[in-house]
Enzyme design. Structure first.
Site, short mmCIF file in Angstrom:
data_model
loop_
_atom_site.label_atom_id
_atom_site.label_comp_id
_atom_site.label_asym_id
_atom_site.label_seq_id
_atom_site.Cartn_x
_atom_site.Cartn_y
_atom_site.Cartn_z
CG ASP A 19 -2.05 0.96 1.18
OD1 ASP A 19 -1.89 2.03 0.56
OD2 ASP A 19 -3.11 0.67 1.76
CB THR A 46 -6.31 2.53 0.73
OG1 THR A 46 -5.06 3.19 0.96
CG2 THR A 46 -6.16 1.04 0.97
CG ASN A 65 -10.07 5.33 1.86
OD1 ASN A 65 -10.12 4.44 1.01
ND2 ASN A 65 -8.92 5.90 2.22
CD GLU A 121 -12.07 -7.34 7.27
OE1 GLU A 121 -12.89 -7.20 8.21
OE2 GLU A 121 -11.01 -6.69 7.18
CG ASP A 156 -0.91 3.94 3.29
OD1 ASP A 156 -0.93 4.66 2.27
OD2 ASP A 156 -1.76 4.02 4.20
CG HIS A 188 -0.88 8.06 5.70
ND1 HIS A 188 -1.30 9.12 4.94
CD2 HIS A 188 -1.45 6.96 5.14
CE1 HIS A 188 -2.07 8.69 3.95
NE2 HIS A 188 -2.17 7.38 4.05
CG HIS A 212 -2.57 5.09 -3.40
ND1 HIS A 212 -1.63 5.37 -2.42
CD2 HIS A 212 -3.62 4.51 -2.74
CE1 HIS A 212 -2.09 5.00 -1.24
NE2 HIS A 212 -3.29 4.47 -1.40
CG HIS A 252 -2.66 8.12 -0.48
ND1 HIS A 252 -3.96 7.69 -0.54
CD2 HIS A 252 -2.13 7.56 0.65
CE1 HIS A 252 -4.21 6.90 0.50
NE2 HIS A 252 -3.13 6.80 1.24
#
Length: 421
Positions: free
Chosen positions: A47, A83, A104, A152, A202, A206, A250, A353
């Site tokens: 990610d 994501t 998201n 999930e 990721d 962040h 990404h 992102h």
């Protein structure tokens, strides 16, 4: 205050989910039925890893795959460069405007609020389209997901044969160990399609920036886990019969806390509801306030721009889904859009992102190896919707209608012998 977007009929929404954005391309030709024993397909996502990181020496295992496998110059992510929308695009071949995971976090007029990290993210009613594991199971293939957005949820009445709720405390090494345990199952129980998702880079980027010590450490940890995965395949004699794809969803860019634009400096928050802020903001005017909000907001501002949803840049293929708010704002790379009552924590630099997909820092990477790929072959850049028809081809199953094309990969795929009659 979060308010749902304007209510509409559920049936109308479903029809729009199936029809919005650019028309789907016809499904690429595929065998009439799954092969009795296609090579195992292992899909690995790192990610947030930018396209300019592989080959730089920071991740030697990934660098070796790039040197030896089939690779692309880069992959163009779908809009928005977030994501959940992009991971689901990779496994459906549909752009977010069509599969319905348009952010998201989003609002649905009938189902309410979807938040990727909460229970609503596991509600299959939010997820449109058909992920590749559904088609694989329908074709009689066993499937397993070591985390993947959407895996999930019960989608189209189906879940992977093996799956587990996301657990960020599970290390890359532990995830690899479970993948290898699935490959140790008897042949008739062994998954033919497996995903492996690793978000550690990721998360670290962040928190501290794209090349911070934390982010570099995450790269090293992930790369070591990739090495264990490859060693595990070799030890089991499975490497030659496994198609391995390693990619990202990404890229990532640095953002300074000081580089923040404030929406309420342009239009009072009392006039609208917001579904999301940050790099991409979804804004819904309150009843009777649409004209005033549009007058103040639609157009170019310092460090961001806003559009009516129907007038977004055509290259983004975004704006017809009913879950998209009536006004969408996109910030310039390196900035964020916030409200003054929602200030960012004080951080001198962090990664982000969600910026425009044409920005080079948002580019994803792609590399593949295995019996179906030409070693060392290269591809020009391509859109990430093309990955789904490739997955279907490698599994020898039908690709359902999608926005991608298998022809992208002609230069890196070995010719397949025609079946004997």
């Amino acid at each position: 205050m979060h308010l749902p977007i304007v209510r509409g009929a559920w049936l109308a929404m479903l029809l729009l989910l199936a029809a919005c954005s650019s028309p789907a391309r016809r499904a690429d030709p595929a065998p009439a039925a799954a092969s009795a024993s296609p090579p195992t397909l292992l899909l690995v996502s790192i990610d947030g890893l930018r396209a300019d990181i592989p080959g730089t020496g920071r991740m030697p295992t990934l660098d070796a795959l790039f040197a030896q496998g089939a690779r692309a110059a880069w992959v163009n992510p779908s809009y928005p460069t977030l994501t959940f929308p992009n991971h689901y695009t990779l496994v459906t071949g549909l752009r977010p405007d069509r599969h319905g995971i348009v952010h998201n976090d989003l609002e649905d007029s009938m189902l309410g609020r979807f938040e990727s990290k909460k229970a609503s993210g596991r509600d299959g009613r939010f997820w449109g389209g058909e992920p590749i594991w559904v088609a694989a199971r329908r074709a009689g293939l066993k499937t397993a997901t070591m985390f993947w957005p959407g895996s999930e949820a019960e989608i189209a009445g189906t879940r992977p044969d093996h799956w587990r709720p996301f657990d960020g405390k599970l290390t890359p090494d532990q995830r690899v160990a479970e993948v290898l345990a699935w490959l140790d199952l008897p042949a008739n129980e062994r998954p033919r399609f497996i995903t492996l998702y690793m978000e550690q880079y990721d998360v670290a980027a962040h928190a501290a920036g794209t090349f911070s010590p934390q982010a570099v450490e995450a790269m090293e940890t992930i790369d070591a886990a990739l090495a264990k995965l490859l060693a595990g395949l070799d030890a089991r004699g499975l490497r030659a019969d496994t198609n391995l794809i390693v990619l990202s969803d990404h890229g990532m860019a640095d953002v300074r806390t000081s580089d923040t634009a404030y929406l309420d400096d342009v239009v009072p928050e009392s006039l609208y509801a917001w579904t999301s802020l940050g790099p991409v903001a979804h804004i819904t005017p309150h009843p009777g306030q649409a004209a005033e909000v549009r007058r103040r907001l639609v157009g170019r501002h310092d460090h961001y721009a806003c559009w009516d949803k129907a007038s977004l840049p055509p290259a983004w293929h975004y704006g017809r889904n009913p879950r998209i708010a009536s006004i969408v704002c996109q910030v310039d790379t390196g900035w964020r859009l916030q409200l003054r009552r929602h200030p960012l924590p004080h951080q001198p630099l962090k990664g982000e992102h969600g910026f425009a997909p044409e920005d080079p820092q948002m580019r994803a990477f792609f590399v593949a190896s295995g019996p179906d790929f030409v070693p060392g072959a290269t591809l020009p850049s391509f859109d990430n919707v093309d990955v789904y028809p490739l997955l279907a081809h490698l599994l020898r199953i039908h690709a359902v209608p999608n926005d991608g094309t298998l022809q992208t990969f002609t230069p890196v795929l070995k010719p397949r012998a025609a079946p004997a009659h």
